[in-house]
Design a protein around this motif. Sequence first.
Motif, mmCIF file in Angstrom:
data_model
loop_
_atom_site.group_PDB
_atom_site.id
_atom_site.type_symbol
_atom_site.label_atom_id
_atom_site.label_comp_id
_atom_site.label_asym_id
_atom_site.label_seq_id
_atom_site.Cartn_x
_atom_site.Cartn_y
_atom_site.Cartn_z
ATOM 1 N N GLU A 195 34.415 56.323 6.113
ATOM 2 C CA GLU A 195 32.966 56.182 6.167
ATOM 3 C C GLU A 195 32.299 57.444 5.643
ATOM 4 N N SER A 196 33.002 58.566 5.790
ATOM 5 C CA SER A 196 32.495 59.841 5.277
ATOM 6 C C SER A 196 33.654 60.835 5.228
ATOM 7 N N ILE A 197 33.499 61.886 4.430
ATOM 8 C CA ILE A 197 34.476 62.977 4.376
ATOM 9 C C ILE A 197 33.726 64.294 4.231
ATOM 10 N N TYR A 198 34.326 65.335 4.766
ATOM 11 C CA TYR A 198 33.746 66.672 4.581
ATOM 12 C C TYR A 198 34.456 67.332 3.405
ATOM 13 N N VAL A 199 33.673 67.789 2.428
ATOM 14 C CA VAL A 199 34.224 68.437 1.238
ATOM 15 C C VAL A 199 33.813 69.902 1.281
ATOM 16 N N GLU A 200 34.765 70.749 1.641
ATOM 17 C CA GLU A 200 34.463 72.167 1.829
ATOM 18 C C GLU A 200 33.937 72.803 0.543
ATOM 19 N N GLU A 201 34.498 72.419 -0.587
ATOM 20 C CA GLU A 201 34.075 73.017 -1.859
ATOM 21 C C GLU A 201 32.612 72.718 -2.175
ATOM 22 N N LEU A 202 32.128 71.570 -1.673
ATOM 23 C CA LEU A 202 30.720 71.214 -1.878
ATOM 24 C C LEU A 202 29.857 71.632 -0.701
ATOM 25 N N GLY A 203 30.511 72.001 0.385
ATOM 26 C CA GLY A 203 29.788 72.485 1.559
ATOM 27 C C GLY A 203 28.994 71.423 2.280
#
Length: 500
Positions: A195-203
């Motif tokens: 449903e969602s993901i956290y993308v560290e590179e995009l913050g």
Amino acid sequence: MTFTAFASVAAAIFTVFILFKFLRRSRVSNLPPAVPGLPLIGNLLQLKDKKPHRTFTKWAQIYGPIYTIKTGASTMVVLNSTSVAKEAMVAKYSSISNRKLSKALILLTSNKRMVAMSDYGEFHKMVKRYVMTSLLGANAQKRNSGIRETLINNVVKLLYSDLKDNPNDAVNLRKPFQAELFRLAMKQALNLEPESIYVEELGKELSKEEIFNVLVVDPMMGAIEVDWRDFFPYLRWVPNRTFEIKLKRMLMRRAAVMQVLITKRKNSKQSKEEISCYLDFLLSQSTLTDEEIMSLVWEEVIEASDTTLVTTEWAMFEISKNPNKQERLYREIQQVCGSEKVTDEHLSRMPYLNCVFHETLRRHSPVPIVPLRYAHEDTQIGGFNILAGSEIAINLYGCNMDKTQWDEPNEWKPERFMDSKYEQMDMFKTMAFGAGKRICAGSLQASSIACTAIGRLVQEFEWRLKEGEEANVVTVQLTNLKLEPMLAYIKPRSTNDVCF
């Protein structure tokens, strides 16, 4: 060296190059007719409307089914009839088997490290074998039939839900169908439904819709970005900052999201032996680099989410516009399925549904022009000499609108395919999936999903276009994706079937 000196050297090289090509062409006889153009830029200004397939088709009426144009420094041979297109894709394939890609496509495909965009050779044969074995071949399609059935059921349920909440409003078929196609693509490629993901590179945390935009929408728009340096390779050293920054940002975002998804799948596996998606299979082969794996997995995601949508939406547009043809299809569905819901097991017994599918591919080719190839050696097509180095453009739109082959080609007439002359042609009726050794690997899945969806949507509902919707035929630049989603009124066929 100063800029002026650089420019002088480049101009000299370009002039010598053009002179050499002119002298070489002048010594070769029986070349295809050439469309007149301007010095240096050739026919580029005549293609500025970004609908080259339509312009090519108009030129074919003047110069014949095969002719050449100039696109800056390059000579392009344009094929506009089924006979010359099949000759290029099958009989003369060994002479024109490599891809000619724009700068944008080279970067998007990691320098052709994809099944659809790779040159024909050992890598292409290996990765096509991989995708057919694990994902798109007949056996793999049987394994994934449950995922496809869930897709159709979910779309129908969402339409019923929209109808319940807004009974007097027209429905937007694209929204639920696109979402479910993306869900299927993610499931097959990565065995994930985030449903969602956290993308560290995009913050930031990305929603499912944002993931779709990064992996599908943005790259599709990037693929049709035009860099003027593609037409003048000897001036590639001149910067094009806007193009470069835009493409670099898009590629960075795509890579960041794909890396998160791949890592997520790797961490969720129960064992190294577990193979339940395309990524698992590719990792088990131990023959590919990380970059190649990422490119191949992304290819499955974007291709499963795009062309099937285009075909299904256009089919429902035409069905909604033609009540008599819709009724004929519904009667066939009733006769074959009775009280059962349409599934892919019924498709072989529904010839008119098959005709609806192929006529939609003909009239609304999802890919109007086959990605360019080039002749790596002198050859012949259609009786004309084709020089090595020529780009080859196969105009499927032109082939499928050819009045010498199709009666009233501008009309959508599924019944034309009931003619016995088409019985043995199968997927080659319109060449929408290509031909020969490079026939589309996903043709079986695309036809199965589209036909089942069309059949089930007509089985469940009566369809009628919203007022004024018939004029909604504008497409997105080089593609045949409708610029605006189709809007239609729907009515359940039977109140007993309503699944609110």
